[in-house]
Write a protein that holds these residues in place. Sequence first.
Motif, mmCIF file in Angstrom:
data_model
loop_
_atom_site.group_PDB
_atom_site.id
_atom_site.type_symbol
_atom_site.label_atom_id
_atom_site.label_comp_id
_atom_site.label_asym_id
_atom_site.label_seq_id
_atom_site.Cartn_x
_atom_site.Cartn_y
_atom_site.Cartn_z
ATOM 1 N N UNK A 151 0.939 -1.285 0.044
ATOM 2 C CA UNK A 151 0.001 -0.154 0.024
ATOM 3 C C UNK A 151 0.855 1.197 0.027
ATOM 4 N N UNK A 152 1.774 1.206 0.797
ATOM 5 C CA UNK A 152 2.692 2.386 0.875
ATOM 6 C C UNK A 152 3.277 2.675 -0.508
ATOM 7 N N UNK A 153 3.880 1.613 -1.242
ATOM 8 C CA UNK A 153 4.288 1.690 -2.505
ATOM 9 C C UNK A 153 3.663 1.961 -3.599
ATOM 10 N N UNK A 154 2.252 2.148 -3.486
ATOM 11 C CA UNK A 154 1.333 2.616 -4.500
ATOM 12 C C UNK A 154 0.302 1.620 -4.995
ATOM 13 N N UNK A 155 0.108 0.259 -4.578
ATOM 14 C CA UNK A 155 -0.798 -0.829 -4.807
ATOM 15 C C UNK A 155 -2.006 -0.075 -4.758
ATOM 16 N N UNK A 156 -2.882 -0.287 -5.952
ATOM 17 C CA UNK A 156 -4.236 0.046 -5.809
ATOM 18 C C UNK A 156 -5.151 -1.017 -5.237
ATOM 19 N N UNK A 157 -4.738 -2.236 -4.976
ATOM 20 C CA UNK A 157 -5.459 -3.364 -4.420
ATOM 21 C C UNK A 157 -4.505 -4.388 -3.929
ATOM 22 N N UNK A 158 -4.892 -5.141 -2.887
ATOM 23 C CA UNK A 158 -3.814 -5.956 -2.104
ATOM 24 C C UNK A 158 -4.646 -7.347 -2.076
ATOM 25 N N UNK A 159 -3.938 -8.416 -2.475
ATOM 26 C CA UNK A 159 -4.633 -9.689 -2.352
ATOM 27 C C UNK A 159 -4.010 -10.859 -1.482
ATOM 28 N N UNK A 160 -4.589 -11.827 -0.937
ATOM 29 C CA UNK A 160 -4.019 -12.861 -0.083
ATOM 30 C C UNK A 160 -3.573 -13.952 -0.807
ATOM 31 N N UNK A 161 -3.061 -13.803 -1.843
ATOM 32 C CA UNK A 161 -3.101 -15.006 -3.158
ATOM 33 C C UNK A 161 -1.560 -15.775 -2.596
ATOM 34 N N UNK A 162 -0.625 -15.288 -2.045
ATOM 35 C CA UNK A 162 0.336 -15.985 -1.726
ATOM 36 C C UNK A 162 0.693 -16.475 -0.245
ATOM 37 N N UNK A 163 -0.463 -15.922 0.383
ATOM 38 C CA UNK A 163 -0.661 -16.750 1.822
ATOM 39 C C UNK A 163 -0.272 -18.186 1.498
ATOM 40 N N UNK A 164 0.763 -18.671 2.517
ATOM 41 C CA UNK A 164 1.057 -20.094 2.413
ATOM 42 C C UNK A 164 1.982 -20.714 1.616
ATOM 43 N N UNK A 165 2.101 -19.765 0.441
ATOM 44 C CA UNK A 165 3.120 -20.148 -0.627
ATOM 45 C C UNK A 165 4.454 -19.620 -0.597
ATOM 46 N N UNK A 166 4.641 -18.582 0.732
ATOM 47 C CA UNK A 166 6.008 -18.372 0.948
ATOM 48 C C UNK A 166 6.491 -18.983 2.212
ATOM 49 N N UNK A 167 7.776 -19.412 2.365
ATOM 50 C CA UNK A 167 8.215 -20.111 3.701
ATOM 51 C C UNK A 167 8.030 -19.577 4.806
ATOM 52 N N UNK A 168 7.611 -18.373 4.903
ATOM 53 C CA UNK A 168 7.475 -17.635 6.157
ATOM 54 C C UNK A 168 5.908 -17.429 6.415
ATOM 55 N N UNK A 169 5.077 -17.799 5.571
ATOM 56 C CA UNK A 169 3.565 -17.554 5.836
ATOM 57 C C UNK A 169 3.076 -18.904 6.091
ATOM 58 N N UNK A 170 1.665 -18.960 6.957
ATOM 59 C CA UNK A 170 1.309 -20.132 7.428
ATOM 60 C C UNK A 170 0.579 -20.937 6.126
ATOM 61 N N UNK A 171 1.127 -22.269 6.281
ATOM 62 C CA UNK A 171 0.222 -22.964 5.164
ATOM 63 C C UNK A 171 -0.992 -23.733 5.888
ATOM 64 N N UNK A 172 -1.781 -24.164 4.977
ATOM 65 C CA UNK A 172 -2.826 -24.895 5.223
ATOM 66 C C UNK A 172 -3.897 -25.305 4.146
ATOM 67 N N UNK A 173 -4.914 -26.012 4.546
ATOM 68 C CA UNK A 173 -5.725 -26.436 3.174
ATOM 69 C C UNK A 173 -6.868 -25.347 3.377
ATOM 70 N N UNK A 174 -7.080 -24.783 4.285
ATOM 71 C CA UNK A 174 -8.283 -23.490 4.215
ATOM 72 C C UNK A 174 -7.941 -22.252 3.812
ATOM 73 N N UNK A 175 -8.603 -21.451 3.438
ATOM 74 C CA UNK A 175 -8.328 -20.064 3.071
ATOM 75 C C UNK A 175 -7.605 -19.089 4.188
ATOM 76 N N UNK A 176 -6.780 -18.208 4.246
ATOM 77 C CA UNK A 176 -6.148 -17.435 5.304
ATOM 78 C C UNK A 176 -7.303 -16.284 5.565
ATOM 79 N N UNK A 177 -8.361 -16.530 6.063
ATOM 80 C CA UNK A 177 -9.314 -15.546 6.300
ATOM 81 C C UNK A 177 -8.815 -14.541 7.323
ATOM 82 N N UNK A 178 -7.910 -15.136 8.301
ATOM 83 C CA UNK A 178 -7.519 -14.477 9.479
ATOM 84 C C UNK A 178 -6.634 -13.264 8.817
#
Length: 236
Positions: A151-178
Amino acid sequence: MYGDLTTNAGKAKLLNQLRKGLIVSCQALEDEPLYGSEIMALMAKAALIGGAVGIRANSPMDIRSVRRSLPHVPIIGLFKADLPGFSVRITPTLRHAIEIAEAGCDIIALDATDRPHPEGEVARLIEQVKQATGCLVLADISTLAEGLAAQTGGADLVGTTLSGYTDYSPAGEAPDLYLVGELVAHLQVPVIAEGRIATPAQARQALEVGAFAVVVGGAITRPQMITQQFVRSMQA
């Protein structure tokens, strides 16, 4: 259709069409039965008939095919590319962004994670993409900190697409609604819920925690995955 997306009026018109709606991600890998631009255009058309408000599509060929078939639908474009030495794949460079803009997308999705990027800082890439294409930028992230930085960098929208797909974000079968809720609480830009949303109930829950819109892919557009879910349930 939306006017100049660099103006507030054009941006507002596009976002209003997506608000609280379902965006269907029409993608297929080369080894999948439905791979092909014409097939993805037909998949997109079926999604629109079913009530989707927008399409997420990968590659200039697919985006161009969807745009020809559906001239008035909002398209989130991305360009998956594997570059040696880098794990980011979603529109990793300015060149990739320009190619999908020329193919006809309205919003460009790019990897905005903290992982190393081939052209340096994410904020610089966001700025360059917006200046070069006139498209809106959707930052695909995996953590709250990345969303704030995007957001600070100027993005118009932000999406949770890569939650669970980086080695430092929580992986799981359910969507990361948190994470969706955390982003909604801390950001001013629209938050798009995406990633592992497999049921209508989960899509509804994403809206209930504040998502601006919801992206669903494989649960709608990958019949082999849908079939596997039925088979596994029956064999359990």
